[in-house]
Design a protein around this motif. Structure first.
Motif, PDB file in Angstrom:
ATOM      1  N   VAL A 101     177.466  -0.377  37.192  1.00 19.78           N
ATOM      2  CA  VAL A 101     178.812  -0.666  36.943  1.00 19.78           C
ATOM      3  C   VAL A 101     178.884  -0.511  38.681  1.00 19.78           C
ATOM      4  O   VAL A 101     179.480  -1.740  39.127  1.00 19.78           O
ATOM      5  N   VAL A 102     178.592   0.416  38.780  1.00 20.02           N
ATOM      6  CA  VAL A 102     179.206   0.735  40.546  1.00 20.02           C
ATOM      7  C   VAL A 102     178.308   0.252  41.289  1.00 20.02           C
ATOM      8  O   VAL A 102     179.256  -0.791  42.487  1.00 20.02           O
ATOM      9  N   SER A 103     177.420  -0.233  41.546  1.00 19.59           N
ATOM     10  CA  SER A 103     176.402  -1.247  42.103  1.00 19.59           C
ATOM     11  C   SER A 103     177.195  -3.248  41.685  1.00 19.59           C
ATOM     12  O   SER A 103     176.787  -3.612  43.764  1.00 19.59           O
ATOM     13  N   THR A 104     177.404  -3.280  41.193  1.00 15.11           N
ATOM     14  CA  THR A 104     177.459  -4.513  40.751  1.00 15.11           C
ATOM     15  C   THR A 104     179.092  -4.491  41.362  1.00 15.11           C
ATOM     16  O   THR A 104     179.679  -4.928  42.062  1.00 15.11           O
ATOM     17  N   LEU A 105     179.824  -3.316  41.106  1.00 18.52           N
ATOM     18  CA  LEU A 105     181.761  -3.685  41.855  1.00 18.52           C
ATOM     19  C   LEU A 105     180.775  -3.234  43.379  1.00 18.52           C
ATOM     20  O   LEU A 105     181.855  -4.040  43.933  1.00 18.52           O
ATOM     21  N   ARG A 106     180.420  -2.728  43.512  1.00 14.70           N
ATOM     22  CA  ARG A 106     180.019  -2.332  45.587  1.00 14.70           C
ATOM     23  C   ARG A 106     179.818  -4.360  45.880  1.00 14.70           C
ATOM     24  O   ARG A 106     179.988  -4.193  46.912  1.00 14.70           O
ATOM     25  N   ASN A 107     178.101  -4.600  45.010  1.00 13.62           N
ATOM     26  CA  ASN A 107     177.873  -6.108  45.588  1.00 13.62           C
ATOM     27  C   ASN A 107     179.212  -7.238  45.690  1.00 13.62           C
ATOM     28  O   ASN A 107     179.025  -8.037  46.157  1.00 13.62           O
ATOM     29  N   LEU A 109     182.447  -6.723  44.612  1.00 14.09           N
ATOM     30  CA  LEU A 109     184.571  -6.784  45.391  1.00 14.09           C
ATOM     31  C   LEU A 109     183.977  -5.820  46.442  1.00 14.09           C
ATOM     32  O   LEU A 109     184.594  -6.069  47.352  1.00 14.09           O
ATOM     33  N   CYS A 110     182.493  -5.476  47.389  1.00 14.18           N
ATOM     34  CA  CYS A 110     182.554  -5.120  48.942  1.00 14.18           C
ATOM     35  C   CYS A 110     183.148  -4.235  48.712  1.00 14.18           C
ATOM     36  O   CYS A 110     183.858  -3.892  50.085  1.00 14.18           O
ATOM     37  N   LEU A 111     182.976  -3.433  48.060  1.00 15.30           N
ATOM     38  CA  LEU A 111     183.288  -2.344  47.880  1.00 15.30           C
ATOM     39  C   LEU A 111     182.526  -0.828  48.838  1.00 15.30           C
ATOM     40  O   LEU A 111     181.239  -0.584  48.703  1.00 15.30           O
ATOM     41  N   PRO A 112     183.506  -0.034  49.025  1.00 15.87           N
ATOM     42  CA  PRO A 112     182.520   1.337  50.300  1.00 15.87           C
ATOM     43  C   PRO A 112     180.940   1.836  49.151  1.00 15.87           C
ATOM     44  O   PRO A 112     181.286   1.909  48.284  1.00 15.87           O
ATOM     45  N   GLU A 113     180.167   2.347  50.160  1.00 13.88           N
ATOM     46  CA  GLU A 113     179.415   2.567  50.094  1.00 13.88           C
ATOM     47  C   GLU A 113     178.722   4.418  48.396  1.00 13.88           C
ATOM     48  O   GLU A 113     179.136   4.751  48.346  1.00 13.88           O
ATOM     49  N   ASP A 114     180.542   5.052  50.210  1.00 20.06           N
ATOM     50  CA  ASP A 114     181.030   6.806  48.974  1.00 20.06           C
ATOM     51  C   ASP A 114     181.959   6.342  48.122  1.00 20.06           C
ATOM     52  O   ASP A 114     182.685   7.133  47.347  1.00 20.06           O
ATOM     53  N   LEU A 115     182.094   4.977  47.699  1.00 23.93           N
ATOM     54  CA  LEU A 115     182.481   5.446  46.073  1.00 23.93           C
ATOM     55  C   LEU A 115     182.069   5.973  44.790  1.00 23.93           C
ATOM     56  O   LEU A 115     181.049   5.351  44.230  1.00 23.93           O
TER      57      LEU A 115
END
Length: 115
Positions: A101-107, A109-115
Motif C-alpha cells: 500500500v505504502v509503495s503504491t501510494l508513494r509511486n 501520488l509522489c509521496l515522500p519516502e519517509d511516509l
C-alpha cells in the motif's frame, strides 16, 4: 479522511464505525467486497465535520478487470487531506501488505519516502 489499505483489511467496517453509521454497511469478510469508493459524513471529537472515504483495497497484482475501480481509490487519496492506513495486524502478511500500500501510494501520488 481517506481510508486506504490492502483488500480485506477492515476498511469498510472501520468506515462505518467512524461515521457512526450504526451498521457495518457493506463490510464483509471477502476480498474486493467494495468495488467503488463510498463517502460518509461524520464528526470529530471536537464536533467539527469530516468526510470519511472508504476505498477499493490494494493488492500486489491488480486483476485487469479491477483497474478502473482502483483508479477511484487513487483519485480519492489524491483529493484527501488525511490518509488513514488500515492494516489487518492479525494477518501473517500484514507487513508485506502494508508495504504494498505504502509503495503504491508513494509511486502514484509522489509521496515522500519517509511516509
Amino acid at each position: 479522511v481517506c481510508l486506504v489499505g490492502y483488500t480485506n483489511a477492515g476498511k469498510s467496517a472501520l468506515h462505518a464505525r467512524l461515521a457512526q453509521a450504526g451498521d457495518a454497511g457493506r463490510a464483509r469478510d471477502a476480498p474486493f467486497a467494495s468495488l467503488e469508493t463510498q463517502r460518509r459524513a461524520g464528526r470529530l471529537s471536537d464536533g467539527s465535520e469530516v468526510v470519511y472515504v472508504d476505498t477499493v483495497g490494494f493488492v500486489e497484482s491488480l486483476p485487469h478487470g479491477l483497474v478502473q475501480s482502483f483508479a477511484s481509490t487513487l483519485e480519492a487519496a489524491r483529493e484527501s487531506d488525511v490518509l488513514l492506513l488500515v492494516v489487518d495486524c492479525a494477518s501473517a502478511r500484514a507487513v508485506r501488505q502494508r508495504d504494498t500500500v505504502v509503495s503504491t501510494l508513494r509511486n502514484e501520488l509522489c509521496l515522500p519516502e519517509d511516509l
